[in-house]
Write an enzyme that holds these catalytic residues in place. Structure first.
Site, PDB file in Angstrom:
ATOM      1  N   CYS A   1       0.824  -1.217   0.000  1.00 42.43           N
ATOM      2  CA  CYS A   1       0.000   0.000   0.000  1.00 42.43           C
ATOM      3  C   CYS A   1       0.855   1.263   0.000  1.00 42.43           C
ATOM      4  O   CYS A   1       0.659   2.154  -0.821  1.00 42.43           O
ATOM      5  CB  CYS A   1      -0.928  -0.002   1.212  1.00 42.43           C
ATOM      6  SG  CYS A   1      -1.835   1.539   1.395  1.00 42.43           S
TER       7      CYS A   1
ATOM      8  N   TYR B   1      -9.275  -3.386 -11.106  1.00 41.37           N
ATOM      9  CA  TYR B   1      -8.887  -2.115 -10.476  1.00 41.37           C
ATOM     10  C   TYR B   1      -7.588  -1.559 -11.077  1.00 41.37           C
ATOM     11  O   TYR B   1      -7.509  -0.401 -11.473  1.00 41.37           O
ATOM     12  CB  TYR B   1      -8.584  -2.331  -8.991  1.00 41.37           C
ATOM     13  CG  TYR B   1      -9.737  -2.529  -8.062  1.00 41.37           C
ATOM     14  CD1 TYR B   1     -10.187  -1.489  -7.268  1.00 41.37           C
ATOM     15  CD2 TYR B   1     -10.341  -3.769  -7.910  1.00 41.37           C
ATOM     16  CE1 TYR B   1     -11.213  -1.670  -6.347  1.00 41.37           C
ATOM     17  CE2 TYR B   1     -11.373  -3.955  -7.000  1.00 41.37           C
ATOM     18  CZ  TYR B   1     -11.794  -2.908  -6.221  1.00 41.37           C
ATOM     19  OH  TYR B   1     -12.805  -3.087  -5.316  1.00 41.37           O
TER      20      TYR B   1
ATOM     21  N   GLU C   1     -26.039  15.607  -3.131  1.00 42.57           N
ATOM     22  CA  GLU C   1     -27.412  15.933  -2.728  1.00 42.57           C
ATOM     23  C   GLU C   1     -28.433  15.085  -3.471  1.00 42.57           C
ATOM     24  O   GLU C   1     -29.557  14.893  -3.006  1.00 42.57           O
ATOM     25  CB  GLU C   1     -27.703  17.421  -2.916  1.00 42.57           C
ATOM     26  CG  GLU C   1     -27.776  17.879  -4.348  1.00 42.57           C
ATOM     27  CD  GLU C   1     -28.046  19.380  -4.469  1.00 42.57           C
ATOM     28  OE1 GLU C   1     -29.016  19.851  -3.859  1.00 42.57           O
ATOM     29  OE2 GLU C   1     -27.281  20.071  -5.177  1.00 42.57           O
TER      30      GLU C   1
ATOM     31  N   HIS D   1     -26.489  22.083  -1.120  1.00 44.71           N
ATOM     32  CA  HIS D   1     -26.571  22.553  -2.496  1.00 44.71           C
ATOM     33  C   HIS D   1     -25.541  23.654  -2.768  1.00 44.71           C
ATOM     34  O   HIS D   1     -25.322  24.501  -1.898  1.00 44.71           O
ATOM     35  CB  HIS D   1     -27.980  23.107  -2.750  1.00 44.71           C
ATOM     36  CG  HIS D   1     -28.219  23.494  -4.167  1.00 44.71           C
ATOM     37  ND1 HIS D   1     -28.359  22.563  -5.178  1.00 44.71           N
ATOM     38  CD2 HIS D   1     -28.311  24.718  -4.754  1.00 44.71           C
ATOM     39  CE1 HIS D   1     -28.550  23.211  -6.323  1.00 44.71           C
ATOM     40  NE2 HIS D   1     -28.521  24.500  -6.087  1.00 44.71           N
TER      41      HIS D   1
ATOM     42  N   GLU E   1      -7.125   1.873 -13.301  1.00 43.64           N
ATOM     43  CA  GLU E   1      -6.459   2.989 -12.615  1.00 43.64           C
ATOM     44  C   GLU E   1      -5.173   3.397 -13.344  1.00 43.64           C
ATOM     45  O   GLU E   1      -4.908   4.585 -13.552  1.00 43.64           O
ATOM     46  CB  GLU E   1      -6.146   2.606 -11.163  1.00 43.64           C
ATOM     47  CG  GLU E   1      -7.405   2.493 -10.315  1.00 43.64           C
ATOM     48  CD  GLU E   1      -7.148   2.179  -8.841  1.00 43.64           C
ATOM     49  OE1 GLU E   1      -8.070   2.365  -8.041  1.00 43.64           O
ATOM     50  OE2 GLU E   1      -6.033   1.735  -8.497  1.00 43.64           O
TER      51      GLU E   1
END
Ligand code: NDP
Length: 459
Positions: free
Chosen positions: A42, A177, A439, A434, A181
């Site tokens: 990682c 993935y 939202e 907003h 990526e």
């Protein structure tokens, strides 16, 4: 019986470091053995450098829309600067990890370790043995390389971060993935990029709207996608690599990268000699508490093949330490893990896909597609997608899938109410913020379509 240590951890990646640190905090005498760099995949050659390179590549999109906001940008990119600055940052993180181990008293041993018995480990370089009440295997995984002629000419994600220079073109094999990526990274940095995938659409297992939306986004960024094809063989052709495809076509590329999955690091660890059982995929078999078939030996992280994700390895390492050294038996819940694909556009998901949910009862699907606000002044047509999948009865949220800017950040927060069993009514009660993309998740009125008895209605 006395031992040199209460715990010896093999592998100083995300899972091993967390387990060692927590066990030492609870008073255990701990050693951690690492043959490469502290931090694991990682930190050293995975998530962290990847995200930094994704940031680097995203300037391309920003420059693309800059003129619509009145900016004129004359930009050039220097790969060597990025590589050097990345190296500085991961070296800083590595020393942070080292300090965090040393603070509670963990002894760091730089060597290769082999399991020599249920309670002993052999240090290959130093030629000595250590004994411990418990052993923890946290050796992670490595890229799988298909067995084809010329495979040695290709790179994997291990080498991609430190290439001496950017190739003029790259062919990336895989549809998961890492493939998408790195395609985003290379394309954003100006490399002519092609993905070759054996299936019929990238990201198998993800929700179909995410897969098709990302596919369109990659194509809009100039990435070529070749489906239902594999690499048969490769050979050197001057500075290029000549690639033979399974459909009979041959083409040259500046570089070829395999992103064809990762394999658990179990080879040469001596596990067979002590009777540690493996799964059918070659990972270490563990129970809910990360205990292997040998009671004194535990395993966490990618080497166990549960979910190859850093935060999962960290949680497994932590809960191992709680269970064994803090008298607090804890099992990791692997059922609801948020995950993100840091491609462009980005994906963040949690819970069931539409296809999965539809086979488990009646569901309502709420779907929003719109141009992300950052693109509205430009001619870019790309759509953002937000999808909420709820149970018909009771409205429990079963899945949330987001494609577009900020998807990863949003899904991390959606994971909290979903973990609490939130319903559509809980989302509805929340006042919208907003203007934001998120939202949409709290302003859905009627379902876009539904599934009743497995049949799609409307939409
Ligand atoms: P994935 O399992 O995600 O994808 C592997 C891809 O390679 C699949 O598309 C698979 O095809 C294909 N493939 C496998 N074997 C072959 C073969 N022999 N020939 C051709 N194609 C093949 O693995 P990755 O390497 O992309 O990543 C490894 C893991 O690391 C991920 O699963 C994930 O858990 C983790 N990761 C997480 C990230 C994140 O959280 N953002 C980022 C990077 C990695 P098929 O679909 O047909 O099986």
């Amino acid at each position: 019986m006395t031992y040199d240590y209460d715990l010896v951890v093999i592998g100083a990646g995300s899972g091993g470091v967390r387990a060692a640190r927590m066990a030492a905090t609870y008073g255990a005498k701990v050693a951690i053995i690492e043959e490469f760099r502290v931090g694991g995949t990682c930190v050293i050659r995975g998530c962290v450098p990847k995200k930094l390179y994704v940031y680097a590549s995203r300037f391309h999109d920003l420059f693309d829309v800059a003129s619509s906001f009145g900016w004129q940008v004359d930009a050039t990119f220097d790969w060597a600067t990025l590589v050097a600055n990345k190296e500085k940052e991961i070296t800083r993180l590595e020393s942070g990890y080292t300090a965090n181990l040393e603070k509670p008293g963990v002894e760091i041993i730089k060597d290769r370790a082999v399991v020599a018995g249920p309670n002993s480990v052999h240090l290959v370089g130093q030629g000595r043995d250590l004994s411990a009440r418990y052993l923890l295997i946290a050796t992670g995984g490595h890229p799988y390389i298909p067995h084809i002629p010329g495979a040695e000419l290709a790179i994997t994600s291990n080498e991609a971060f430190d290439l001496p220079q950017l190739p003029h073109s790259i062919l990336i094999e895989g549809g998961g993935y890492i493939a998408v990526e790195f395609a985003t990274i290379f394309a954003g940095l100006g490399v002519n990029t092609t993905i070759i995938y054996r299936g019929d659409c990238i990201l198998r297992g993800f929700d179909d709207d995410m897969r098709r939306g990302l596919e369109a986004g990659l194509i809009e960024r100039g990435i070529r996608l070749i489906y239902q094809t594999t690499i048969k063989s490769m050979s050197r052709q001057g500075d290029d690599i000549s690639v033979n495809f399974s459909d009979g076509v041959t083409a040259p590329f500046g570089a070829v990268m395999f992103a064809t999955g990762r394999t658990p690091n179990v080879h040469g660890l001596g596990l067979d000699k002590v009777g540690v059982e493996l799964t059918s995929t070659g990972a270490i078999k563990v129970d809910a508490y990360s205990q292997t078939s040998v009671t004194s030996i535990y395993a966490v992280g990618d080497v166990t093949g549960r979910a190859q994700l850093t935060p999962v390895a960290i949680r497994e390492g932590w809960y191992f330490a709680e269970t064994v050294f803090n008298n607090n038996k804890l099992a990791v819940d692997h059922s609801q893990i948020p995950t993100a694909v840091f491609s462009d556009p980005e994906i963040g998901v949690i819970g069931l896909t539409e296809a999965e949910a539809a086979t488990h009862g009646d569901i309502d699907v709420y779907l929003a597609r719109f141009r992300p606000m950052i693109n509205t002044l430009s001619t870019r047509t790309e759509r953002m997608v937000l999808k909420l999948i709820t149970e018909k009865d009771g409205g429990k949220v079963l899945g949330c899938h987001i494609l577009g800017p900020g998807a990863a950040e949003m899904i991390q927060l959606v994971a909290i109410p979903m973990g609490m069993g939130a319903t559509k009514a809980d989302f509805d009660r929340t006042i919208a913020l907003h203007p934001s993309a998120a939202e949409e998740l709290v302003t859905f009125k009627a379902p876009t379509y539904t599934y009743r008895n497995g049949e799609k209605l409307g939409g």
